[in-house]
Design a protein around this motif. Sequence first.
Motif, PDB file in Angstrom:
ATOM      1  N   LEU A 110       0.350  28.929  -2.017  1.00 48.86           N
ATOM      2  CA  LEU A 110      -0.877  28.332  -2.545  1.00 48.86           C
ATOM      3  C   LEU A 110      -0.519  27.044  -3.294  1.00 48.86           C
ATOM      4  O   LEU A 110       0.244  27.083  -4.248  1.00 48.86           O
ATOM      5  N   PRO A 111      -1.054  25.901  -2.827  1.00 47.76           N
ATOM      6  CA  PRO A 111      -0.678  24.628  -3.455  1.00 47.76           C
ATOM      7  C   PRO A 111      -1.560  24.301  -4.660  1.00 47.76           C
ATOM      8  O   PRO A 111      -2.766  24.568  -4.663  1.00 47.76           O
ATOM      9  N   PHE A 112      -0.963  23.732  -5.673  1.00 51.27           N
ATOM     10  CA  PHE A 112      -1.694  23.232  -6.835  1.00 51.27           C
ATOM     11  C   PHE A 112      -1.207  21.822  -7.127  1.00 51.27           C
ATOM     12  O   PHE A 112      -0.003  21.593  -7.213  1.00 51.27           O
ATOM     13  N   LYS A 113      -2.127  20.918  -7.277  1.00 45.84           N
ATOM     14  CA  LYS A 113      -1.782  19.535  -7.623  1.00 45.84           C
ATOM     15  C   LYS A 113      -1.476  19.464  -9.118  1.00 45.84           C
ATOM     16  O   LYS A 113      -2.114  20.162  -9.914  1.00 45.84           O
ATOM     17  N   ASN A 114      -0.523  18.639  -9.492  1.00 44.73           N
ATOM     18  CA  ASN A 114      -0.208  18.505 -10.913  1.00 44.73           C
ATOM     19  C   ASN A 114      -1.172  17.499 -11.547  1.00 44.73           C
ATOM     20  O   ASN A 114      -0.839  16.343 -11.764  1.00 44.73           O
ATOM     21  N   SER A 115      -2.391  17.975 -11.811  1.00 40.58           N
ATOM     22  CA  SER A 115      -3.385  17.054 -12.381  1.00 40.58           C
ATOM     23  C   SER A 115      -4.328  17.809 -13.300  1.00 40.58           C
ATOM     24  O   SER A 115      -4.557  19.014 -13.128  1.00 40.58           O
ATOM     25  N   PHE A 116      -4.887  17.106 -14.249  1.00 39.01           N
ATOM     26  CA  PHE A 116      -5.757  17.686 -15.272  1.00 39.01           C
ATOM     27  C   PHE A 116      -7.058  16.898 -15.304  1.00 39.01           C
ATOM     28  O   PHE A 116      -7.048  15.673 -15.349  1.00 39.01           O
ATOM     29  N   VAL A 117      -8.178  17.613 -15.249  1.00 43.49           N
ATOM     30  CA  VAL A 117      -9.489  16.976 -15.374  1.00 43.49           C
ATOM     31  C   VAL A 117      -9.928  17.146 -16.825  1.00 43.49           C
ATOM     32  O   VAL A 117     -10.311  18.241 -17.236  1.00 43.49           O
ATOM     33  N   ALA A 118      -9.840  16.090 -17.587  1.00 45.15           N
ATOM     34  CA  ALA A 118     -10.130  16.216 -19.022  1.00 45.15           C
ATOM     35  C   ALA A 118     -11.620  16.399 -19.292  1.00 45.15           C
ATOM     36  O   ALA A 118     -12.010  17.004 -20.279  1.00 45.15           O
ATOM     37  N   GLN A 119     -12.446  15.872 -18.420  1.00 47.24           N
ATOM     38  CA  GLN A 119     -13.897  16.016 -18.574  1.00 47.24           C
ATOM     39  C   GLN A 119     -14.311  17.466 -18.349  1.00 47.24           C
ATOM     40  O   GLN A 119     -13.719  18.172 -17.545  1.00 47.24           O
ATOM     41  N   ARG A 120     -15.397  17.870 -19.029  1.00 50.73           N
ATOM     42  CA  ARG A 120     -15.903  19.228 -18.815  1.00 50.73           C
ATOM     43  C   ARG A 120     -16.655  19.304 -17.487  1.00 50.73           C
ATOM     44  O   ARG A 120     -17.685  18.636 -17.301  1.00 50.73           O
ATOM     45  N   ILE A 121     -16.116  20.113 -16.574  1.00 48.28           N
ATOM     46  CA  ILE A 121     -16.759  20.308 -15.278  1.00 48.28           C
ATOM     47  C   ILE A 121     -16.848  21.805 -14.986  1.00 48.28           C
ATOM     48  O   ILE A 121     -16.319  22.623 -15.726  1.00 48.28           O
TER      49      ILE A 121
END
Lengths: 491, 491
Positions: free
Chosen positions: A125-136
Amino acid sequence: MSYSLNKPCRAADVSHWDAEADVIVVGFGGAGACAAIEAARAGAQVMLIEATSGSGGTSALAGGELYIGGNGGTAIQRSAGFNDHTEDFYRYLMMAGGPDADAEKTRAYADGSLKHFEWLVEQGLPFKNSFVAQRIVEPFTDDCLLWSGSEEAWPFCESAKPCPRGHTPQAEGIGAGGRLLMEMLAARVAELPIDVRYNTRAAALIVDQNQRVQGLAARHEGKDLFLRARRGVILCAGGFVMNKEMLRKHAPHLERANRPIGTVDDGSGIQLGQSVGGNAIHMNEGFVTIPYYPPEQLIKGIFINGCGQRFINEDCYHGRVSQHILQQAGNRFWLLMDNDIFAEPEFGKFMQIEIGATGESWEEVERELELPESALVSTVETYNRHAVNGSDPLFRKAAKWLRPLVTPPFVAIDCRIDHALYSSFTLGGLDTLPTGEVLNAGREPIAGLFAAGRTACGLPRWGAGYSSGTSLADATFFGRMAGRQAASAAQ
Amino acid sequence: MSYSLNKPCRAADVSHWDAEADVIVVGFGGAGACAAIEAARAGAQVMLIEATSGSGGTSALAGGELYIGGNGGTAIQRSAGFNDHTEDFYRYLMMAGGPDADAEKTRAYADGSLKHFEWLVEQGLPFKNSFVAQRIVEPFTDDCLLWSGSEEAWPFCESAKPCPRGHTPQAEGIGAGGRLLMEMLAARVAELPIDVRYNTRAAALIVDQNQRVQGLAARHEGKDLFLRARRGVILCAGGFVMNKEMLRKHAPHLERANRPIGTVDDGSGIQLGQSVGGNAIHMNEGFVTIPYYPPEQLIKGIFINGCGQRFINEDCYHGRVSQHILQQAGNRFWLLMDNDIFAEPEFGKFMQIEIGATGESWEEVERELELPESALVSTVETYNRHAVNGSDPLFRKAAKWLRPLVTPPFVAIDCRIDHALYSSFTLGGLDTLPTGEVLNAGREPIAGLFAAGRTACGLPRWGAGYSSGTSLADATFFGRMAGRQAASAAQ
């Protein structure tokens, strides 16, 4: 020979076994797939039966977020600057589990979550190393990490240091993560010597004279099959959100939500467990949501009910806000905003969230909504009076979301329960040990019977504490534990 | 031989029967007494076992009100000028039963309530022909008829013509009615050839190979007894309010109430039913109350929570108000009044309801309660603004209870959950037919097993709709039906 979902079949009445295995798993969703994989890898001969014609279950409908943390956090959390202590993770999950949070399961998961994440990655299972700081709610993109609960909101933030823990698999688009998760797990199942049988529906448990579960009766293409499970049966057949009678009996407020999230989820797994004395708990609890954000600026608005009253800090998780909506009397709810923060909810069209009223003054909005004089206006005035000082003494919304709503025109977004769509699924299920062993009302294990996923009552068991990713995390983690436990159970 | 409350004993493992009867009734409260009487009168040989050393159960702790109506009303209702139509009675009970009200039981009771009342009178229960027009909780006197629910309050009054239906037996003093009821029923039991066994606690059900209930194992003075029930076992062992683990699992909000009303009520009856596949429903529901009236003038006050908000029309039944208190977050609740209506609650000392704050202005009260500026004041202003016109557009309190709270000094009566006493008992229990037959999750009867009273889920099954007298009415009426049904069941 009389048996049903609700009445076990006696082993003495079974004249022949149509098939045998060490472990029979019921349901090919996230929990069932993980249970089958682990049982097979532990050396058990595994059969996996599925009522529909394919794999996926309700897990494949999910956004795919997995609630992961503790032990310092994943590499993705650490890259984003978060160091998640296990005790913060544990305390958050215990609060989110509500007044009867399962301390044993929570401890096992808080300690083991990071390794479970590594296992999922190892499975492909792939996961990108990224963070969405906005609330979604979930990413439209292939990004990974997000705030998927009420971590930064009162009262959770007072007990546990906030950390974003929602990890979404790398797949573009809404709902793609759950599908990817299930495709990956199905691929692993296919590589193992697991006897997968589609279009095969569990009809009754089979018990011996000592009430040990010995297998199950199933229906396949109009025929009865008697399937022997030498070590155990694992029920991973989902919850009961698609069963109207059970909803009415156990969680009538969820009937008000009009967009159930489910595939089979007919409660058959829970009923099978009950038929041999399994204790179904927290059957009144469910997840419900109307995703009013993103964009996150809408969190700066305030929710009111039909009495014009606020009822929650609007910066907590959308599902917690929605739970507070659904548990109130009345159908009328609005999100109020002024022109400075106005935006259309991104899920607005999808969830039938529309503009209910606009006005150059709050008095005008109040009249347009046919609210009693001063009901809305006094609420906004009290909110503004304190928001201007950066405080929300009534509901403790955090300062970053507080600003007086003073710039006309003013807008009321219509979130009426009988108009907008509210998504829901059930959280109640069989009481189990972390090992998946199903318990009776005296908390004694029922020999030969296991459960995981929403057939069990797991980490998420309190609607007001639900956080995105806890159900999939629970289903996959405790599905694995149940698989290992059943594989090693006495024959 | 392994068996417990949660695991039935196999009949094949029973080497001898210590005693036999056609019908065995478990529990000598209101339901059990009525079941035993009717079964014996129908010709069955009846055994009645009771865990404690005497009769009465939790029914003897009750005020003794019985919720009676329909068919034009009792002579007492008619003397007081009320003509209670069966359909009004039915509709009220259906609303009071909540979203999953039991239409079959409600129909049976609405049609049969008046005859049941006559039966109780025939058994020797006296009722004075008198009506207490004032709103009270139960009579301090030996008077009979009172408003014991939310009949005159919104929304109930919109669906069913209001009628007072609480009939209290003629006995002087609080709680005397329940004792009198049970003394009378115990006297009738004593006249019949019923084998009553005290200090005898049910330990497990006994089932044959077809899963028919054949009797029960019991403990008496340290010894195991195997008791055969040729026709059926009737579980009338109360609810589970005294079982902390079950409360936590099923009705955690009731843990906040600190004055449980119960005797044994340890959930053992419900657990016995579950052990053979009985479906426990509405286990999260309970009755709770802080009796803030009488005197009835206090109904003219308004309740606020820790956010200074009202939350209910204060003229509905005290238990409905209290239910809305208990289901909110936070512990702080007050009843606000002005000097014109001020009085001490009559149950104040008993329930630890005290004055929380006083002031010459509402601003002063607000400050003294440490509420945020304008939180209380704006609520009172909005209330007064409409009350002066005889309307309560927010919560629809009836005009007769509406007057602006404008005469200083002002008072806030402290009803904090962690300070005042809240009485409670549970309403969830085994799903049954009107005949008392216990149902599994597929609503199929479990052969040989019956339940009534709070071991079953009866007419009262929704805390927000509870009305005084519905639990005793349900227990005695459906206890009788279960007794008759079991007496005629196949051996």
